[in-house]
Design an enzyme around this catalytic site. Structure first.
Site, PDB file in Angstrom:
ATOM      1  N   GLU A 140      -8.702  66.635   7.712  1.00 30.62           N
ATOM      2  CA  GLU A 140      -9.647  67.469   6.970  1.00 30.62           C
ATOM      3  C   GLU A 140      -9.208  68.926   6.908  1.00 30.62           C
ATOM      4  O   GLU A 140      -9.327  69.572   5.867  1.00 30.62           O
ATOM      5  CB  GLU A 140     -11.034  67.400   7.612  1.00 30.62           C
ATOM      6  CG  GLU A 140     -12.058  68.249   6.872  1.00 30.62           C
ATOM      7  CD  GLU A 140     -13.371  68.366   7.634  1.00 30.62           C
ATOM      8  OE1 GLU A 140     -14.263  69.068   7.123  1.00 30.62           O
ATOM      9  OE2 GLU A 140     -13.502  67.781   8.710  1.00 30.62           O
ATOM     10  N   ASP A 141      -8.698  69.439   8.033  1.00 31.88           N
ATOM     11  CA  ASP A 141      -8.499  70.894   8.150  1.00 31.88           C
ATOM     12  C   ASP A 141      -7.043  71.342   8.085  1.00 31.88           C
ATOM     13  O   ASP A 141      -6.764  72.532   8.197  1.00 31.88           O
ATOM     14  CB  ASP A 141      -9.116  71.401   9.463  1.00 31.88           C
ATOM     15  CG  ASP A 141     -10.628  71.231   9.480  1.00 31.88           C
ATOM     16  OD1 ASP A 141     -11.231  71.267   8.393  1.00 31.88           O
ATOM     17  OD2 ASP A 141     -11.203  71.059  10.566  1.00 31.88           O
TER      18      ASP A 141
END
Length: 697
Positions: free
Chosen positions: A76-77
């Site tokens: 996600e990051d």
């Protein structure tokens, strides 16, 4: 923050055969991928997944779960992908990471929609592997521990509310009470800061003023049990601040009025010792009636086992006591996580299956974001009761659950077919609320189906989801029936015979799924007559003017088997009943609204397609409304209700409109079979000495 070798040593301590290489590789991978990213606290971002992995080692989980915890935010990051994770760490870990990975924020969605979509993905992933939930709960717990570093109060409160509504109840449902209590405490601090400060302050004051009161009471309990030959551990503590606040809110009492602030745990060697200890305590101190619960013989859904009782100590002080074995104590702290520990071989615990299956059914049935959130919260909150089938099978339900909730808890098909119930051998209405220990028998019929009014009293998410799904299916079927009859008229305007091939081509041209979808689109006014004709025979409307006034139906559409509130709505303004000449108003994506032909609300015209309707056979559920003027004297209403009973009319609603001595004016809604039935009832009323006037509205 755990160093790399410390994390590996923790895992090796309970799993000597763990693969050090994959643990080291995952540690380095997450540090490299998160790089210079910072958290709100100013710490390096990679400190978060490392601390989450540390929480997983405390639960003694397998190495795949530890690696998943280390990697859970990389996709996600960072620039990492699931494909890359699978390449470096294998398909199982990639699957777990994908399950835990939070959805990116979608700014175009509302907050509820974002939450609902996260829940949807979360529950589907969780149903395949409980470890997804364990990592997610640890992720949320660590985020809550550092929540105070976030500057935005609004964001802190939003995260705290989501934690309180979703994650703390989920932790409770899998028996992870330590996680649940800490999440609740941290969320409580953000959501009710003044109450949090007041309660924690008062608890500290009591602790200081009481000196060693908790220890003294614990010593007395241990001594009483030792004199009876029981060797136990006794641990005392004040009740959880959030638990105190909730009790204050629910009972509308002050802090000083809560008498059972102290709680004690008695930990024994065997189950027999638990019951012996209970007997000793009840003989030594007076028990408080209604506060004893046996979760050993009847464990909670999450596997929690313990004896609970409440006693009156010296000076009328109340205290709660929980009695359990060492094994129960370990399981009760971390629930299903304890069963997934490496020493257990990673076998899925059976306790998770039933309620997870219910959650997945709710996810599949939910129509929109608000519905999903509503049903999910209902499904995971913790206040429960126990009820039995006639054969002795046990089912746990929320407090306030009804016979319909019970039917759906047993099986969705049973709920859909329910027409009545017996509780402890006595016939009761389906809306009857259940009590602990009730034996419930559901009476079913193959001809029955879920009823819209049930939504007014069911409390479980599974029941609500199933009822709404059933009602929507019935509504779609009824609307498609209307559409099929309208289709025959539309097809009749086209020269030549319309066959199956032309219908199939029309479905494709209109980008619909099948023929039923086409009929539903026609019945719900999503398609105009012109669009349907053009799809059936391209070019058939070229010579028709845009304002073509289509001929009216030659034959009325029968609404056989009418189910008010599903595919059709009987208008409140005129209350049509079988026997009335009726007309239907059709608007895009709305139910057909049925009016009497002489309804005053139609006098000035309406913006809708008009359908000429007729009543079909065996039509049920029609409501006729009468206005009654009754003499205001004793026994009047009793005489009127006897007239209804003699005429086999069920009263749906009775309301006094005005009192004007010596009369009272009432409006009554009656379930009737047809216009003749309603007329006969009105005639019987007018003949009564108790009734001054009776007329249809």
């Amino acid at each position: 923050m755990l160093r790399q070798y410390e994390l590996v040593e923790r895992v090796k301590a309970y799993n000597p055969d763990a693969d050090e290489a994959i643990l080291n590789r995952a540690y380095v991978y997450t540090v490299q991928k998160h790089g210079s990213q910072k958290r709100a606290s100013g710490d390096p971002y990679f400190s978060h997944p490392i601390e989450v992995a540390g929480l997983m080692t405390e639960l003694k989980l397998d190495q795949e779960t530890i690696v998943t915890a280390l990697l859970h935010d990389t996709v996600e990051d960072t620039l990492a992908t699931i494909a890359e994770v699978e390449e470096f760490f294998g398909p199982e870990i990639a699957r777990l990471v994908d399950g835990v990975t939070k959805l990116s924020k979608i700014e175009t969605l509302t907050e509820n929609e974002r939450a609902a979509e996260n829940l949807r993905k979360f529950f589907l992933a969780m149903s395949e592997d409980l470890r997804v939930l364990l990592v997610k709960l640890a992720d949320r717990l660590h985020n809550m521990r550092t929540l105070h570093f976030i500057k935005s109060e609004e964001k802190r409160r939003r995260i705290a509310r989501e934690t309180m509504d979703i994650y703390a109840p989920l932790a409770e449902r899998v028996g992870m009470y330590e996680y649940m209590r800490e999440m609740q405490l941290l969320a409580f601090e953000q959501l009710e800061p003044e109450a949090y400060a007041t309660i924690t302050g008062r608890l500290a004051q009591i602790r200081n003023e009481g000196g060693g009161q908790v220890d003294a009471i614990a010593f007395d309990i241990k001594q009483a049990l030792a004199e009876a030959g029981l060797q136990v551990e006794v641990v005392g503590r004040e009740k959880h601040p959030y638990s105190i606040w909730r009790k204050m809110s629910e009972r509308h009492v002050t802090f000083e009025q809560i008498t059972d602030i102290m709680a004690f745990r008695v930990i024994t060697e065997t189950v027999d010792d638990c019951y012996k200890a209970l007997g000793v305590l009840h003989q030594t101190w007076q028990m408080i009636p209604g506060r004893f619960k046996d979760y050993i013989s009847t464990p909670k859904t999450n596997g929690y086992r313990s004896l609970h009782t409440a006693l009156i100590y010296a000076n009328s002080m109340r205290m709660e006591v929980q009695i359990r074995t060492h094994d129960m104590h370990r399981t009760n702290g971390f629930g299903l996580a304890a069963h997934w520990a490496y020493k257990q071989g990673g076998v899925k615990p059976d306790g998770q299956v039933a309620w997870l299956r219910d959650l997945i059914e709710i996810v599949d049935a939910s129509h929109d974001a608000d519905e999903l959130l509503e049903h999910t919260k209902l499904a995971i909150y913790q206040d429960r009761i126990f009820a039995f089938t006639p054969k002795g099978a046990l089912h746990q339900l929320p407090k306030g659950a009804t016979a319909v909730d019970f039917a759906y808890a047993v099986h969705t098909d049973l709920g859909n077919a329910a027409v009545g119930a017996k509780i402890n051998g006595r016939h009761v209405p389906l809306r009857t609320q259940l009590a602990n220990g009730d034996v419930v028998e559901i009476i079913k019929s193959k001809r029955s189906g879920p009823q819209l009014p049930w939504l007014g009293f069911v409390v479980t998410g599974k029941a609500r989801a199933a009822i709404r799904r059933g009602v929507r299916a019935k509504e779609r079927q009824e609307v498609a029936t209307i559409g099929s009859k309208l289709f025959d008229e539309i097809a009749g305007r086209i020269p030549g015979r319309i066959g199956r091939k032309a219908i199939g081509a029309a479905v494709r041209r209109l980008n619909l799924k099948d023929e039923e979808d086409l009929m539903f689109a026609i019945g719900s006014a999503r398609l105009t007559d012109r669009q349907v004709m053009e799809a059936l025979v391209p070019g058939s409307t070229d010579e028709l003017p845009d304002d073509q006034d289509w001929p009216r139906q030659e034959q009325a559409i029968s609404i056989r088997g009418l189910t008010p509130g599903v595919g059709f709505e009987l208008a409140e303004c005129c209350h049509p009943v079988p026997g009335d000449r009726i007309v239907g108003l059709r608007r895009p994506d709305q139910k057909v609204e049925v009016h009497t032909i002489d309804c005053m609300s139609l006098a000035n015209g309406v913006d809708a397609d008009w359908l000429d309707l007729s009543w079909g056979e065996r039509t049920t559920g029609a409501i006729g409304r009468l206005r009654l003027v009754l003499y205001n004297r004793p026994g009047t209403l009793a005489e009127v209700t006897q007239i209804f009973a003699r005429n086999r009319a069920n009263v749906a609603n009775l309301q006094m409109i005005q009192r004007d001595e010596p009369f009272g004016t009432y409006e009554v809604d009656l379930e009737v079979s047809d216009l003749a039935h309603l007329t006969r009832i009105a005639g019987s009323l007018r003949a009564s000495e108790a009734v001054a006037d009776a007329e249809r509205i």
